[in-house]
Enzyme design. Structure first.
Site, PDB file in Angstrom:
ATOM      1  N   CYS A 134       0.841  -1.196   0.000  1.00 23.29           N
ATOM      2  CA  CYS A 134       0.000   0.000   0.000  1.00 23.29           C
ATOM      3  C   CYS A 134       0.884   1.257   0.000  1.00 23.29           C
ATOM      4  CB  CYS A 134      -0.907   0.001   1.229  1.00 23.29           C
ATOM      5  SG  CYS A 134      -2.071   1.389   1.243  1.00 23.29           S
ATOM      6  N   ASP A 137       0.437   3.734   1.739  1.00 23.87           N
ATOM      7  CA  ASP A 137       0.398   4.287   3.096  1.00 23.87           C
ATOM      8  C   ASP A 137       1.822   4.517   3.632  1.00 23.87           C
ATOM      9  OD1 ASP A 137       0.192   4.366   6.075  1.00 23.87           O
ATOM     10  OD2 ASP A 137      -1.931   3.958   5.672  1.00 23.87           O
ATOM     11  N   ARG A 195       2.958   4.586   6.448  1.00 20.40           N
ATOM     12  CA  ARG A 195       3.347   3.823   7.643  1.00 20.40           C
ATOM     13  C   ARG A 195       3.811   2.406   7.325  1.00 20.40           C
ATOM     14  NH1 ARG A 195      -2.359   4.656  10.341  1.00 20.40           N
ATOM     15  NH2 ARG A 195      -2.832   4.186   8.157  1.00 20.40           N
ATOM     16  N   HIS A 253      -2.393  -4.010   4.974  1.00 25.35           N
ATOM     17  CA  HIS A 253      -2.215  -3.628   6.380  1.00 25.35           C
ATOM     18  C   HIS A 253      -3.572  -3.330   7.004  1.00 25.35           C
ATOM     19  CE1 HIS A 253      -2.697   0.841   5.856  1.00 25.35           C
ATOM     20  NE2 HIS A 253      -2.514   0.478   4.604  1.00 25.35           N
ATOM     21  N   CYS A 300      -6.266  -0.054   6.774  1.00 24.93           N
ATOM     22  CA  CYS A 300      -5.994   0.537   5.452  1.00 24.93           C
ATOM     23  C   CYS A 300      -7.128   1.504   5.060  1.00 24.93           C
ATOM     24  CB  CYS A 300      -5.858  -0.563   4.411  1.00 24.93           C
ATOM     25  SG  CYS A 300      -5.474   0.057   2.761  1.00 24.93           S
TER      26      CYS A 300
END
Ligand code: CO
Length: 211
Positions: A43, A45, A47, A99, A102
């Site tokens: 992803c 993302d 993080r 994750h 998400c």
């Protein structure tokens, strides 16, 4: 404004100095080429940084990231990365890593409009539709979202297997395993969903190409 951006370039200089201190040949070795064993589909993302959470160094992992780690078989970007990774770099493992929490998956669970991205989220909604009986039966919203994240990853792993690129590698007896993982942003632990796909036999017959 300037400060937050210049920090990155200063960090880069420090990083170079540290790398050279522990291995003077670090950049010379990498400049000769890459032979990564893994393709990571994760992803976007911020993080979930692929190298940091797997303890891999530059040169070890070929990476593709998009919102909600999707394998969309008409996405030229994904197909180009996959083709190069499998046919040229000959990676041994492809990891789809989602994750929990998400944002893309959570948005796909709802009915709110977000703009252009709604068209991307539709691919995730398709996964919900396939598994709606199982998902609708989970009353707790967070639990349902977590299961949706896992099912979405597994669906993307299957979608990888359906591609001509992956199937041709298997037909040519090239070792290539597809894995589904979910990273937990709450504790940093990766959950291996344990449904590795190793060949066309793991696919529904309608998607299988004859060798
Ligand atoms: Co995400």
């Amino acid at each position: 404004m300037e400060k937050s951006y210049k920090r990155l370039l200063q960090n880069n200089k420090k990083w170079v100095a540290n790398q050279l201190k522990s291995d003077p040949d670090f950049f010379t070795d990498l400049s000769h080429g890459q032979t990564p064993e893994y393709l990571w589909i994760g992803c976007s993302d911020s993080r979930v940084p692929a190298n940091a959470i797997t303890g891999t160094k530059p040169g070890e992992m070929f990476v593709h990231r998009n919102i909600a780690n999707m394998v969309v078989h008409s996405d030229m970007n994904l197909l180009s990365v996959l083709s190069y990774a499998v046919e040229v770099l000959k990676v041994k493992h492809i990891i789809v890593c989602g994750h929990y929490g998400c944002g893309g998956v959570l948005a796909a669970m709802g009915n709110k409009q977000y703009g252009l991205i709604d068209n991307w989220l539709r691919h995730i909604k398709d996964v919900y539709r396939i598994h709606h009986t199982q998902l609708d039966a989970i009353k707790d919203k967070k639990e349902r979202a977590n299961k949706f994240v896992e099912l979405n990853v597994m669906e993307q792993v299957l979608d990888l297997g359906k591609t001509s690129i992956v199937q041709n590698a298997w037909i040519q007896k090239q070792p290539l395993h597809l894995h589904g993982w979910v990273y937990d942003i709450h504790d940093g632990i990766i959950n291996d969903l344990g449904a590795t796909i190793r060949g066309t036999k793991d696919l529904h017959s309608i998607y299988r190409f004859a060798d």
